[in-house]
Write a protein that holds these residues in place. Structure first.
Motif, PDB file in Angstrom:
ATOM      1  N   HIS A   1      60.670  56.564   8.661  1.00  0.00           N
ATOM      2  CA  HIS A   1      60.534  57.278   9.932  1.00  0.00           C
ATOM      3  C   HIS A   1      61.292  58.591   9.989  1.00  0.00           C
ATOM      4  O   HIS A   1      60.884  59.517  10.671  1.00  0.00           O
ATOM      5  CB  HIS A   1      60.940  56.373  11.102  1.00  0.00           C
ATOM      6  N   CYS A   2      62.389  58.715   9.289  1.00  0.00           N
ATOM      7  CA  CYS A   2      63.158  59.966   9.338  1.00  0.00           C
ATOM      8  C   CYS A   2      62.700  60.978   8.293  1.00  0.00           C
ATOM      9  O   CYS A   2      63.169  62.115   8.285  1.00  0.00           O
ATOM     10  CB  CYS A   2      64.639  59.669   9.146  1.00  0.00           C
TER      11      CYS A   2
ATOM     12  N   GLU B   1      66.169  53.193   8.005  1.00  0.00           N
ATOM     13  CA  GLU B   1      67.278  52.445   8.585  1.00  0.00           C
ATOM     14  C   GLU B   1      66.840  51.454   9.658  1.00  0.00           C
ATOM     15  O   GLU B   1      67.357  50.345   9.735  1.00  0.00           O
ATOM     16  CB  GLU B   1      68.289  53.442   9.159  1.00  0.00           C
ATOM     17  N   ASN B   2      65.874  51.864  10.471  1.00  0.00           N
ATOM     18  CA  ASN B   2      65.507  51.000  11.595  1.00  0.00           C
ATOM     19  C   ASN B   2      64.617  49.836  11.200  1.00  0.00           C
ATOM     20  O   ASN B   2      64.582  48.833  11.901  1.00  0.00           O
ATOM     21  CB  ASN B   2      64.808  51.823  12.685  1.00  0.00           C
TER      22      ASN B   2
ATOM     23  N   CYS C   1      68.139  59.748   5.532  1.00  0.00           N
ATOM     24  CA  CYS C   1      68.303  58.548   6.368  1.00  0.00           C
ATOM     25  C   CYS C   1      69.360  57.672   5.699  1.00  0.00           C
ATOM     26  O   CYS C   1      69.214  57.243   4.552  1.00  0.00           O
ATOM     27  CB  CYS C   1      66.967  57.837   6.515  1.00  0.00           C
ATOM     28  N   ASP C   2      70.405  57.439   6.416  1.00  0.00           N
ATOM     29  CA  ASP C   2      71.625  56.721   6.035  1.00  0.00           C
ATOM     30  C   ASP C   2      71.873  56.482   4.536  1.00  0.00           C
ATOM     31  O   ASP C   2      72.494  57.278   3.867  1.00  0.00           O
ATOM     32  CB  ASP C   2      71.684  55.431   6.823  1.00  0.00           C
TER      33      ASP C   2
ATOM     34  N   VAL D   1      66.485  63.186  10.618  1.00  0.00           N
ATOM     35  CA  VAL D   1      67.404  62.060  10.753  1.00  0.00           C
ATOM     36  C   VAL D   1      68.066  62.077  12.130  1.00  0.00           C
ATOM     37  O   VAL D   1      67.955  63.057  12.873  1.00  0.00           O
ATOM     38  CB  VAL D   1      68.491  62.078   9.646  1.00  0.00           C
ATOM     39  N   CYS D   2      68.759  61.009  12.456  1.00  0.00           N
ATOM     40  CA  CYS D   2      69.469  60.907  13.733  1.00  0.00           C
ATOM     41  C   CYS D   2      70.319  62.169  13.942  1.00  0.00           C
ATOM     42  O   CYS D   2      71.054  62.590  13.049  1.00  0.00           O
ATOM     43  CB  CYS D   2      70.359  59.675  13.744  1.00  0.00           C
TER      44      CYS D   2
ATOM     45  N   ALA E   1      73.861  59.308   8.853  1.00  0.00           N
ATOM     46  CA  ALA E   1      73.004  60.266   8.142  1.00  0.00           C
ATOM     47  C   ALA E   1      73.622  61.659   8.138  1.00  0.00           C
ATOM     48  O   ALA E   1      73.769  62.295   7.083  1.00  0.00           O
ATOM     49  CB  ALA E   1      71.621  60.298   8.764  1.00  0.00           C
TER      50      ALA E   1
HETATM   51 FE1  FES Z   1      67.197  57.413   9.878  1.00  0.00          FE
HETATM   52 FE2  FES Z   1      69.214  57.270  11.795  1.00  0.00          FE
HETATM   53  S1  FES Z   1      67.489  55.996  11.503  1.00  0.00           S
HETATM   54  S2  FES Z   1      68.982  58.578  10.103  1.00  0.00           S
END
Ligand code: FES
Length: 576
Positions: free
Chosen positions: A58-59, A91-92, A127-128, A199-200, A206
């Motif tokens: 997703h990121c 991550e999610n 992403c993380d 990313v977040c 991240a």
């Molecule tokens: Fe991908 Fe936070 S969910 S960086």
């Protein structure tokens, strides 16, 4: 040691494509099978574009487009780009936690680079875990490598209110549980909080890890803070592609850039950014791959007295988009330049000092000056005591000050589900002075050390207006989380650490200034309980999980596999 510029015959890929023998016939015929003529590849650096993309990443939704930008840059510089897809760790979506797979991705990157005819790599991550994993793999592979950070997403929006990833989710979830937010409002937030690639955009794991990759000298200067949808991000990707070709000719590997000083710079920068506590684990793991020992006490010592200057949520007010417009990471680093070793080397052939010279802070509220920090409270404390002989960490700046010296009765949970059920009970026997304890959440017990460390405040206390209480676990915590959460307790409870021995009602005492965390039990009582404790059955009967359980290290040593944590590269493969 000065290295001489390589000749085409000295390229690693020449061993596959340049010889005149039976195997090279096979290699050349197969690269031709892919549609590539000798004009494409012969005598040119083969650049692996290591892509952590998937349809669920997703990121990293913009990575297919960024691959094309990197490819363009590699071609412009006279290289031969090839995309190498590797595991994406969104991550999610990944359960039980991406941390279970960081080392697997690191192995995949290392072995892909080692086994294939490549001369250098662009590591695409953000992403993380994708950042530490790809870098750990590249360090161990020992080839020239440059990191291309995914960049933060745009600010979240909810009816004109700015939302930050993670941090505002926790905040408004508590309000929803307290009955202050409706279902319809909650759904509106869901639609607006992640509205672009990237990313977040809070200072979560991240942005902490990609920022530290830049401090370590592994990205082009200024690359990290560019928002993912900004056209400057695509141009940075192309420039990254151009640069790696030169790095191959000059044989610039991660080992040439990483040093004790560069890691210490990263620790200082992380403190001033109020970075994620996850950075501790990842920096230790990355450093050990490079043969550099960082221990927890070094983090405590180097972070001491470093003021938080990045006014970014969860510790501050703004988001990464604002941080970029305020000058981004190079400008930020000018504010802590006195605490950095500016002579460390970076991927562009310049020093960190060269790269930040002349960078300008455009907004003193977002990137604070030293005399007006976001917080003078410590961003990190390493605690020890009879509850955590191997150490544990907390973020004092994210906790209510009253909890930094506190004694209270433990309320102990053996697993996450039991804890989640209990805190939802409006009649739970709990007060604001209680200490919530979650065990079996460490590297072995989680398994994979999930980000469960910000244990939810019991709903009974939320309704009384309580928003923070002391919480202890052997879990990690999302970088977007906050509160008086003591994390990474080592050794973890699943392997018999002292956390396994405490019971509800035991009194726990914390004194952050003294760096202590203890349970008020005598050594004799602890020994009695230890004698009665039995090892839990293994989490995994087979598969990758069983390998993980056999080799994973504890949090204080970076949670790397024992067989991977050793420094140095292994021999090049024979080509037969
Ligand atoms: Fe991908 Fe936070 S969910 S960086």
């Amino acid at each position: 040691m000065t290295k001489t510029r390589k000749t085409p015959e000295e390229l690693r890929s020449h061993r596959w494509f340049g010889a005149s023998d039976l195997r090279s016939f096979g290699h050349r015929s197969r690269i031709k099978q892919l549609g590539h003529a000798p004009e494409d590849y012969a005598g040119k650096p083969v650049i692996a574009i290591v892509n952590t993309w998937s349809g669920l990443a997703h990121c990293h939704g913009h990575f297919p487009a960024r691959v094309e930008a990197i490819r363009r840059g590699v071609l412009q510089a006279g290289g031969f780009p090839v995309e190498i897809p590797v595991m994406a760790l969104p991550e999610n979506f990944v359960k039980p936690t991406t941390m279970l797979y960081r080392n697997l991705l690191a192995m995949e990157v290392e072995e892909s680079l080692r086994s294939l005819p490549v001369d250098g790599a662009v590591l695409m991550g953000g992403c993380d875990k994708t950042t530490p994993a790809t870098i750990m793999g590249a360090i161990s592979a020992g080839l020239p490598a440059i990191f291309m950070p995914a960049g933060p997403m745009l600010r979240g929006d909810w009816g004109g209110r700015i939302l930050g990833s993670g941090s505002d989710v926790w905040k408004y979830w508590d309000e929803k549980r307290a009955g202050n937010i409706s279902e319809a409002q909650w759904e509106d937030m869901e639609s607006g909080i992640a509205r672009s690639d990237g990313v977040c955009m809070t200072m979560g794991t991240a942005m902490t890890m990609t920022s530290l990759a830049e401090v370590l000298g592994l990205t082009l200067p200024g690359a990290t803070s560019i928002p993912a949808p900004d056209s400057r991000h695509a141009r940075m990707a192309a420039a990254t592609g151009r640069r790696i070709v030169e790095m191959v000719w000059d044989d610039v590997t991660p080992a040439d850039l990483l040093s004790q000083a560069s890691f210490e710079n990263a620790i200082v920068a992380s403190a001033a950014l109020a970075g994620s506590t996850n950075a501790i684990i990842h920096l230790i793991a990355m450093a050990r791959r490079a043969g550099i020992e960082l221990d927890l006490d070094r983090f405590d010592a180097l972070s001491a007295g470093v003021p938080v200057l990045a006014n970014i949520r969860p510790s501050g007010q703004y988001l990464m988009e604002d941080f970029y417009y305020a000058g981004g990471l190079p400008a930020f680093l000018t504010r802590i330049a006195d605490r950095l070793d500016l002579a460390t080397r970076t991927v562009n052939g310049m020093t960190l000092g060269d790269n930040i010279a002349g960078a300008t802070v455009w907004n003193d509220d977002v990137i604070r000056p030293l005399d007006n920090p976001v917080s003078r409270a410590e961003g990190l404390a390493v605690l020890r005591g009879n509850l955590a002989p191997g150490g544990c960490v907390m973020k004092p700046s994210a906790a209510e000050p009253r909890l930094l010296k506190h004694e209270g009765p433990a309320l102990v949970f053996d697993d996450y589900d039991a804890m989640a059920k209990a805190v939802a009970d409006p009649d739970l026997d709990v007060t604001a002075d209680h200490v919530l304890v979650l065990r079996n959440a460490g590297p072995q017990g989680g398994p994979g050390m999930p980000e469960w460390g910000m244990l939810p405040i019991p709903v009974k206390l939320l309704r009384q207006g309580v928003r923070d209480m002391l919480r202890i676990s052997d879990a990690r915590m999302s970088g977007t989380s906050y509160g008086a959460c003591v994390l990474h307790v080592a050794p973890e409870s699943f392997v018999g650490g002292p956390l396994a021995l405490i019971r509800t009602g035991d009194v726990i005492a914390i004194d952050v200034a003294a760096r202590r965390i203890d349970v008020r039990l005598s050594d004799e009582e602890l020994a009695r309980r230890r004698a009665a404790w039995t090892t839990p059955p293994p989490r995994f009967p087979r598969g990758y999980g069983a390998i993980f359980a056999a080799h994973i290290g504890q949090a204080d040593t970076g949670c790397d596999f024992d067989v991977l944590a050793r420094p140095g590269t292994i021999a090049e493969p024979e080509i037969h």
